[in-house]
Design a protein around this motif. Structure first.
Motif, mmCIF file in Angstrom:
data_model
loop_
_atom_site.group_PDB
_atom_site.id
_atom_site.type_symbol
_atom_site.label_atom_id
_atom_site.label_comp_id
_atom_site.label_asym_id
_atom_site.label_seq_id
_atom_site.Cartn_x
_atom_site.Cartn_y
_atom_site.Cartn_z
ATOM 1 N N ALA A 75 0.833 -1.209 0.000
ATOM 2 C CA ALA A 75 0.000 0.000 0.000
ATOM 3 C C ALA A 75 0.868 1.259 0.000
ATOM 4 O O ALA A 75 0.573 2.221 -0.716
ATOM 5 C CB ALA A 75 -0.931 -0.015 1.209
ATOM 6 N N ALA A 76 1.930 1.261 0.789
ATOM 7 C CA ALA A 76 2.812 2.426 0.862
ATOM 8 C C ALA A 76 3.502 2.672 -0.478
ATOM 9 O O ALA A 76 3.597 3.810 -0.936
ATOM 10 C CB ALA A 76 3.844 2.239 1.971
ATOM 11 N N GLY A 80 3.344 5.913 -4.392
ATOM 12 C CA GLY A 80 4.374 6.553 -5.198
ATOM 13 C C GLY A 80 5.504 7.083 -4.339
ATOM 14 O O GLY A 80 5.345 7.318 -3.136
ATOM 15 N N ALA A 81 6.648 7.266 -4.958
ATOM 16 C CA ALA A 81 7.846 7.697 -4.239
ATOM 17 C C ALA A 81 7.729 9.139 -3.743
ATOM 18 O O ALA A 81 8.198 9.472 -2.659
ATOM 19 C CB ALA A 81 9.081 7.537 -5.126
ATOM 20 N N GLU A 87 12.227 13.127 -4.340
ATOM 21 C CA GLU A 87 12.101 14.160 -5.368
ATOM 22 C C GLU A 87 11.430 13.635 -6.635
ATOM 23 O O GLU A 87 10.517 14.251 -7.159
ATOM 24 C CB GLU A 87 13.486 14.720 -5.696
ATOM 25 C CG GLU A 87 13.455 15.932 -6.581
ATOM 26 C CD GLU A 87 14.838 16.520 -6.748
ATOM 27 O OE1 GLU A 87 15.202 16.779 -7.906
ATOM 28 O OE2 GLU A 87 15.542 16.686 -5.744
ATOM 29 N N ALA A 88 11.894 12.513 -7.138
ATOM 30 C CA ALA A 88 11.336 11.936 -8.368
ATOM 31 C C ALA A 88 10.462 10.739 -8.010
ATOM 32 O O ALA A 88 10.686 10.062 -7.010
ATOM 33 C CB ALA A 88 12.466 11.488 -9.289
ATOM 34 N N VAL A 96 13.036 1.976 -1.503
ATOM 35 C CA VAL A 96 12.078 0.988 -1.009
ATOM 36 C C VAL A 96 12.490 0.533 0.383
ATOM 37 O O VAL A 96 11.645 0.391 1.274
ATOM 38 C CB VAL A 96 11.957 -0.213 -1.976
ATOM 39 C CG1 VAL A 96 11.105 -1.315 -1.367
ATOM 40 C CG2 VAL A 96 11.375 0.236 -3.306
ATOM 41 N N GLY A 97 13.786 0.332 0.598
ATOM 42 C CA GLY A 97 14.272 -0.054 1.923
ATOM 43 C C GLY A 97 13.929 0.979 2.982
ATOM 44 O O GLY A 97 13.540 0.634 4.102
ATOM 45 N N VAL A 98 14.046 2.269 2.629
ATOM 46 C CA VAL A 98 13.692 3.345 3.562
ATOM 47 C C VAL A 98 12.211 3.291 3.895
ATOM 48 O O VAL A 98 11.809 3.400 5.065
ATOM 49 C CB VAL A 98 14.077 4.727 2.968
ATOM 50 C CG1 VAL A 98 13.470 5.862 3.766
ATOM 51 C CG2 VAL A 98 15.589 4.864 2.906
#
Length: 155
Positions: A75-76, A80-81, A87-88, A96-98
């Motif tokens: 879900a996270a 989207g990033a 930023e992008a 993804v790890g963060v």
């Protein structure tokens, strides 16, 4: 039916045929395995009964993320990033790890993040196409239609 479930179903069917007096070759044809496999199953069955041919639970270290946490990560990542302060809108293993750490509190190595993405989440590697920002598709089409044939014909 998953592969392990299918394999167990074959072994259980073989036991029914063992009890029915069917030959190893007949059982091998009936369940679609080689005769050596059936002989091995028969030995195991004679020594330990039907329970010896049942699936065993997975061995090894349990995964750091259970199914609930994996769905939280799914879900996270679906947001989207940029929704997570990047930023992008592009996912990298590090990003993804963060997010995994923020959402679940679990720290994963890059290799584990890769396995999570490709295995449990079903994602695949995507690469951006390298194209010039100034690229003009209509001008390219015009050149291919008019200039290219003239060049191929020659002087």
């Amino acid at each position: 039916m998953s592969r392990p479930q299918l394999a167990e179903a074959r072994r259980v069917r073989a036991v029914e045929l063992f009890e029915g007096g069917v030959s190893n070759a007949g059982i091998a044809r009936a369940v679609g395995v080689c005769a050596e496999g059936v002989r091995r199953w028969r030995r195991v069955w004679e020594e330990g009964g039907v329970s010896a041919l049942r699936r065993r639970s997975a061995t090894g270290r349990p995964p750091k993320l259970d199914d609930t946490r994996v769905e939280m990560v799914r879900a996270a990542l679906g947001q989207g990033a940029q929704a997570h302060g990047f930023e992008a809108d592009l996912w990298t293993l590090e990003r993804v790890g963060v997010v995994v750490e923020r959402v679940t509190g679990v720290v994963l190595s890059s290799a584990s993040v890769w396995r999570l993405l490709t295995g449990r989440l079903g994602w695949s590697l995507q690469r951006r196409e390298r194209r010039a920002v100034e690229r003009d598709e209509s001008e390219i089409a015009r050149w291919i239609a008019h200039a290219c044939p003239r060049i191929k014909r020659g002087p």
